[in-house]
Design a protein around this motif. Sequence first.
Motif, PDB file in Angstrom:
ATOM      1  N   LEU A  84       0.839  -1.204   0.000  1.00  0.00           N
ATOM      2  CA  LEU A  84       0.000   0.000   0.000  1.00  0.00           C
ATOM      3  C   LEU A  84       0.872   1.251   0.000  1.00  0.00           C
ATOM      4  CD1 LEU A  84      -2.722   1.481   0.217  1.00  0.00           C
ATOM      5  CD2 LEU A  84      -2.611   1.111   2.693  1.00  0.00           C
ATOM      6  N   GLU A  85       1.884   1.289   0.839  1.00  0.00           N
ATOM      7  CA  GLU A  85       2.789   2.442   0.884  1.00  0.00           C
ATOM      8  C   GLU A  85       3.467   2.664  -0.468  1.00  0.00           C
ATOM      9  OE1 GLU A  85       5.319   1.291   4.171  1.00  0.00           O
ATOM     10  OE2 GLU A  85       4.318   2.716   5.493  1.00  0.00           O
ATOM     11  N   TYR A  86       3.897   1.585  -1.107  1.00  0.00           N
ATOM     12  CA  TYR A  86       4.565   1.664  -2.409  1.00  0.00           C
ATOM     13  C   TYR A  86       3.648   2.314  -3.452  1.00  0.00           C
ATOM     14  CZ  TYR A  86       6.618   0.144  -6.820  1.00  0.00           C
ATOM     15  OH  TYR A  86       7.132   0.113  -8.092  1.00  0.00           O
ATOM     16  N   VAL A  87       2.410   1.846  -3.499  1.00  0.00           N
ATOM     17  CA  VAL A  87       1.455   2.365  -4.490  1.00  0.00           C
ATOM     18  C   VAL A  87       1.143   3.833  -4.214  1.00  0.00           C
ATOM     19  CG1 VAL A  87      -0.903   2.156  -5.382  1.00  0.00           C
ATOM     20  CG2 VAL A  87       0.488   0.108  -5.044  1.00  0.00           C
ATOM     21  N   SER A 120      -7.579   4.619   2.164  1.00  0.00           N
ATOM     22  CA  SER A 120      -6.314   5.311   1.932  1.00  0.00           C
ATOM     23  C   SER A 120      -6.305   6.069   0.613  1.00  0.00           C
ATOM     24  CB  SER A 120      -5.161   4.308   1.951  1.00  0.00           C
ATOM     25  OG  SER A 120      -5.108   3.635   3.193  1.00  0.00           O
ATOM     26  N   LEU A 121      -6.819   5.442  -0.462  1.00  0.00           N
ATOM     27  CA  LEU A 121      -6.769   6.043  -1.799  1.00  0.00           C
ATOM     28  C   LEU A 121      -7.964   6.952  -2.096  1.00  0.00           C
ATOM     29  CD1 LEU A 121      -5.586   2.935  -3.859  1.00  0.00           C
ATOM     30  CD2 LEU A 121      -4.179   4.817  -2.996  1.00  0.00           C
ATOM     31  N   LYS A 122      -9.079   6.706  -1.441  1.00  0.00           N
ATOM     32  CA  LYS A 122     -10.317   7.464  -1.645  1.00  0.00           C
ATOM     33  C   LYS A 122     -10.696   7.593  -3.130  1.00  0.00           C
ATOM     34  CE  LYS A 122     -10.211   9.869   2.735  1.00  0.00           C
ATOM     35  NZ  LYS A 122      -9.405   8.864   3.354  1.00  0.00           N
ATOM     36  N   LEU A 153     -15.805   4.019   1.985  1.00  0.00           N
ATOM     37  CA  LEU A 153     -16.811   4.164   3.036  1.00  0.00           C
ATOM     38  C   LEU A 153     -16.576   5.459   3.797  1.00  0.00           C
ATOM     39  CD1 LEU A 153     -16.935   0.482   4.310  1.00  0.00           C
ATOM     40  CD2 LEU A 153     -18.343   1.597   2.557  1.00  0.00           C
ATOM     41  N   GLU A 154     -17.335   6.459   3.428  1.00  0.00           N
ATOM     42  CA  GLU A 154     -17.163   7.794   3.990  1.00  0.00           C
ATOM     43  C   GLU A 154     -17.351   7.836   5.502  1.00  0.00           C
ATOM     44  OE1 GLU A 154     -19.670  10.476   1.565  1.00  0.00           O
ATOM     45  OE2 GLU A 154     -19.575   8.814   0.144  1.00  0.00           O
ATOM     46  N   SER A 155     -18.172   6.958   6.033  1.00  0.00           N
ATOM     47  CA  SER A 155     -18.440   6.967   7.469  1.00  0.00           C
ATOM     48  C   SER A 155     -17.234   6.553   8.300  1.00  0.00           C
ATOM     49  CB  SER A 155     -19.617   6.050   7.793  1.00  0.00           C
ATOM     50  OG  SER A 155     -19.294   4.705   7.469  1.00  0.00           O
ATOM     51  N   GLY A 160      -6.953   8.226   6.778  1.00  0.00           N
ATOM     52  CA  GLY A 160      -5.781   8.144   5.912  1.00  0.00           C
ATOM     53  C   GLY A 160      -5.144   6.772   5.951  1.00  0.00           C
ATOM     54  N   VAL A 161      -3.865   6.698   5.659  1.00  0.00           N
ATOM     55  CA  VAL A 161      -3.164   5.421   5.628  1.00  0.00           C
ATOM     56  C   VAL A 161      -3.117   4.840   7.036  1.00  0.00           C
ATOM     57  CG1 VAL A 161      -1.013   4.252   5.043  1.00  0.00           C
ATOM     58  CG2 VAL A 161      -1.764   6.220   3.701  1.00  0.00           C
ATOM     59  N   PRO A 162      -3.643   3.615   7.203  1.00  0.00           N
ATOM     60  CA  PRO A 162      -3.675   3.031   8.544  1.00  0.00           C
ATOM     61  C   PRO A 162      -2.293   2.550   8.984  1.00  0.00           C
ATOM     62  CG  PRO A 162      -4.463   1.452   6.941  1.00  0.00           C
ATOM     63  CD  PRO A 162      -4.218   2.740   6.195  1.00  0.00           C
ATOM     64  N   PRO A 163      -2.127   2.360  10.286  1.00  0.00           N
ATOM     65  CA  PRO A 163      -0.867   1.783  10.763  1.00  0.00           C
ATOM     66  C   PRO A 163      -0.757   0.330  10.298  1.00  0.00           C
ATOM     67  CG  PRO A 163      -2.457   1.920  12.541  1.00  0.00           C
ATOM     68  CD  PRO A 163      -3.073   2.617  11.352  1.00  0.00           C
ATOM     69  N   ARG A 164       0.391  -0.249  10.477  1.00  0.00           N
ATOM     70  CA  ARG A 164       0.601  -1.645  10.051  1.00  0.00           C
ATOM     71  C   ARG A 164      -0.487  -2.545  10.625  1.00  0.00           C
ATOM     72  NH1 ARG A 164       5.155  -2.216   7.452  1.00  0.00           N
ATOM     73  NH2 ARG A 164       6.625  -0.519   7.590  1.00  0.00           N
TER      74      ARG A 164
END
Length: 176
Positions: A84-87, A120-122, A153-155, A160-164
């Motif tokens: 995910l971080e890479y993308v 993360s990407l929204k 899921l807007e709710s 943002g990017v979650p922790p590991r």
Amino acid sequence: MIKVVYDIKVYREALKDIIKADDVVVELGCHVGNSTKILSELAPEGKIFALDNSPESVESMGKLCNEYKNVEFKKADVRLHETLEYVIKKIKTCDVLSVDLGGGYHPDTTFKVFFIWSSSLKPRDTIIRNRGLLDFIHSSKTEEMIKSEHGWLESSGKDGVPPRLKEFTLWSSKIK
């Protein structure tokens, strides 16, 4: 919009209604690229970022990347935080998130991957191909109405990017 389908023909037909010519598409679970080819033709001015962890994908996706300059492939496990971080570092925006992780298998993993990547990407739109999720949607009933108008899921997607995510290692011994 979030669309959930199972049949591969329905999935590929739905892409025609979702993808725009200049879209940036992140495809999780591209396998050998049959749907990737359709995506690349639907978004000739955009970018298709395709990911899969299967060994079968490497050779065929390499050929597809040579044929279609708007396709980039990475052999990677989409359950890993590093992927995910890479993308996120590679793309500035994501218009469409496509999730096809085995079609009928592992709805729990498919949903978790969707939730984390889309939060993360929204993306504007998401399409998920999974029989278990579709069966759950059509078998459930509720009087409550929580609805998102976007591809995430807007709710619950404001963090943002979650922790590991350590729980992925609890689900599969293949994740290190």
